[in-house]
Design an enzyme around this catalytic site. Structure first.
Site, mmCIF file in Angstrom:
data_model
loop_
_atom_site.group_PDB
_atom_site.id
_atom_site.type_symbol
_atom_site.label_atom_id
_atom_site.label_comp_id
_atom_site.label_asym_id
_atom_site.label_seq_id
_atom_site.Cartn_x
_atom_site.Cartn_y
_atom_site.Cartn_z
ATOM 1 N N TYR A 15 0.805 -1.226 0.000
ATOM 2 C CA TYR A 15 0.000 0.000 0.000
ATOM 3 C C TYR A 15 0.834 1.271 0.000
ATOM 4 O O TYR A 15 0.295 2.369 -0.109
ATOM 5 C CB TYR A 15 -0.915 0.029 1.236
ATOM 6 C CG TYR A 15 -1.899 -1.103 1.295
ATOM 7 C CD1 TYR A 15 -2.950 -1.189 0.395
ATOM 8 C CD2 TYR A 15 -1.761 -2.106 2.247
ATOM 9 C CE1 TYR A 15 -3.859 -2.235 0.442
ATOM 10 C CE2 TYR A 15 -2.661 -3.161 2.311
ATOM 11 C CZ TYR A 15 -3.708 -3.213 1.400
ATOM 12 O OH TYR A 15 -4.593 -4.258 1.450
ATOM 13 N N HIS A 20 -4.611 5.960 -1.543
ATOM 14 C CA HIS A 20 -5.272 5.893 -0.237
ATOM 15 C C HIS A 20 -4.299 6.205 0.904
ATOM 16 O O HIS A 20 -4.737 6.469 2.021
ATOM 17 C CB HIS A 20 -5.867 4.491 -0.055
ATOM 18 C CG HIS A 20 -7.207 4.445 0.581
ATOM 19 N ND1 HIS A 20 -8.124 5.470 0.536
ATOM 20 C CD2 HIS A 20 -7.822 3.451 1.284
ATOM 21 C CE1 HIS A 20 -9.231 5.110 1.177
ATOM 22 N NE2 HIS A 20 -9.069 3.905 1.644
ATOM 23 N N TYR A 64 -5.192 -0.256 10.058
ATOM 24 C CA TYR A 64 -5.792 -0.232 8.726
ATOM 25 C C TYR A 64 -6.825 0.885 8.672
ATOM 26 O O TYR A 64 -7.386 1.310 9.676
ATOM 27 C CB TYR A 64 -6.387 -1.572 8.298
ATOM 28 C CG TYR A 64 -5.319 -2.576 7.925
ATOM 29 C CD1 TYR A 64 -4.675 -2.507 6.704
ATOM 30 C CD2 TYR A 64 -4.941 -3.563 8.815
ATOM 31 C CE1 TYR A 64 -3.686 -3.411 6.368
ATOM 32 C CE2 TYR A 64 -3.956 -4.475 8.491
ATOM 33 C CZ TYR A 64 -3.325 -4.387 7.261
ATOM 34 O OH TYR A 64 -2.341 -5.277 6.935
ATOM 35 N N ASN A 66 -9.939 1.346 7.746
ATOM 36 C CA ASN A 66 -11.328 1.259 8.195
ATOM 37 C C ASN A 66 -11.491 1.191 9.708
ATOM 38 O O ASN A 66 -12.612 1.265 10.200
ATOM 39 C CB ASN A 66 -12.019 0.056 7.544
ATOM 40 C CG ASN A 66 -12.068 0.189 6.038
ATOM 41 O OD1 ASN A 66 -11.778 1.239 5.478
ATOM 42 N ND2 ASN A 66 -12.435 -0.887 5.371
ATOM 43 N N ASP A 91 -7.310 11.145 1.917
ATOM 44 C CA ASP A 91 -7.480 11.250 0.470
ATOM 45 C C ASP A 91 -8.931 11.582 0.154
ATOM 46 O O ASP A 91 -9.831 11.249 0.914
ATOM 47 C CB ASP A 91 -7.069 9.945 -0.216
ATOM 48 C CG ASP A 91 -7.899 8.760 0.237
ATOM 49 O OD1 ASP A 91 -8.707 8.258 -0.561
ATOM 50 O OD2 ASP A 91 -7.758 8.321 1.405
ATOM 51 N N ASN A 112 -14.434 5.253 4.625
ATOM 52 C CA ASN A 112 -14.578 4.384 5.796
ATOM 53 C C ASN A 112 -13.664 4.758 6.957
ATOM 54 O O ASN A 112 -14.013 4.534 8.111
ATOM 55 C CB ASN A 112 -14.381 2.923 5.400
ATOM 56 C CG ASN A 112 -15.530 2.423 4.557
ATOM 57 O OD1 ASN A 112 -16.669 2.849 4.712
ATOM 58 N ND2 ASN A 112 -15.234 1.520 3.636
#
Length: 187
Positions: A15, A20, A64, A66, A91, A112
Site C-alpha cells: 500500500y 489511499h 488499517y 477502516n 485522500d 470508511n
C-alpha cells in the site's frame, strides 16, 4: 498547546505508494523535513515534534484505514488532545489531484476511515485536511483506483502538492483553522 495530526493510510509495503496512503505520505514528508522519525507504539507509528510553542503528535495508525478511529481515540485520550486540535489527513476522490481542503467538520463522504473516526469519537466535528486524488476511474472501479499508484505526472507534482498540504497543516496549528481554510482551500 498540543495537536494530534493523523495521517490515514494502510500499513504494508503493498500500500506504500497508493492514493489511499496520502495521509502517511504527508506525515513522512513532514517528519523528514523536521529531522524526526517515527517509532512503533500502540495502534500506530508515532513521532513528536515542536512547531514554535506547539507540541505535535504525528500518528500513522497501524489499524488499517477502516479502523483508524481506535488509534485516534486512544492517542487523543493518552495525549489529552482536544477534538478541535486533531487534524486528520485523508485522500478525497471528489477533489482534483493535489487540491487541499481543510474543514472543521463534515460528513465522511463514504470514506470508511473518516466514518470509523466519527464513530469512535462520537462526533463528526473534528478537523480534517482532504488531499485530492481525482476520480479518473471507470464506474465500479473505485477500490482499485484508490488502492492504485499515482500516475507518473502526479508523482512528479507530488513534492510540491505535499508541501502545500504541510504548509496548511502548519498554519492550522499556528494560526487556527479559519486562517488555514482562508489561505489554502483555493490553492
Amino acid at each position: 498547546m498540543k495537536y494530534l495530526i493523523v495521517g490515514l493510510g494502510n500499513i504494508g509495503a503493498e500500500y506504500r505508494d497508493t492514493r489511499h496512503n496520502i495521509g502517511f505520505m504527508i506525515l513522512d514528508a513532514l517528519a523528514e523535513a523536521s529531522n524526526i522519525s517515527f517509532s512503533t507504539e500502540r495502534y500506530g507509528d508515532v513521532a513528536r515534534m515542536r512547531l514554535k510553542n506547539k507540541q505535535l503528535v504525528l500518528l500513522k495508525p497501524s489499524t488499517y484505514m477502516n479502523l483508524s478511529g481506535n488509534a485516534v481515540r486512544y492517542w487523543k485520550e493518552k495525549e489529552g488532545v482536544d477534538t478541535d486540535h486533531i487534524l486528520v489527513l485523508v485522500d478525497d476522490i471528489a477533489l482534483p489531484f493535489g487540491a487541499v481542503r481543510i474543514k472543521p467538520r463534515g460528513s465522511d463522504a463514504g470514506h470508511n476511515g473518516l466514518k470509523n473516526i466519527a464513530q469512535m469519537l462520537g462526533t463528526d466535528v473534528y478537523p480534517r485536511l482532504r488531499f485530492g486524488i481525482g476520480n479518473d476511474f471507470p464506474r465500479g472501479c473505485q477500490v482499485e483506483y484508490v488502492l492504485g499508484a499515482f500516475t507518473l505526472d502526479q508523482r512528479q507534482q507530488m513534492p510540491t502538492r505535499i508541501e502545500v498540504a504541510i504548509d496548511a497543516l502548519r498554519t492550522f496549528c499556528l494560526a487556527g483553522i479559519q486562517t488555514a481554510m482562508n489561505t489554502y482551500n483555493n490553492k
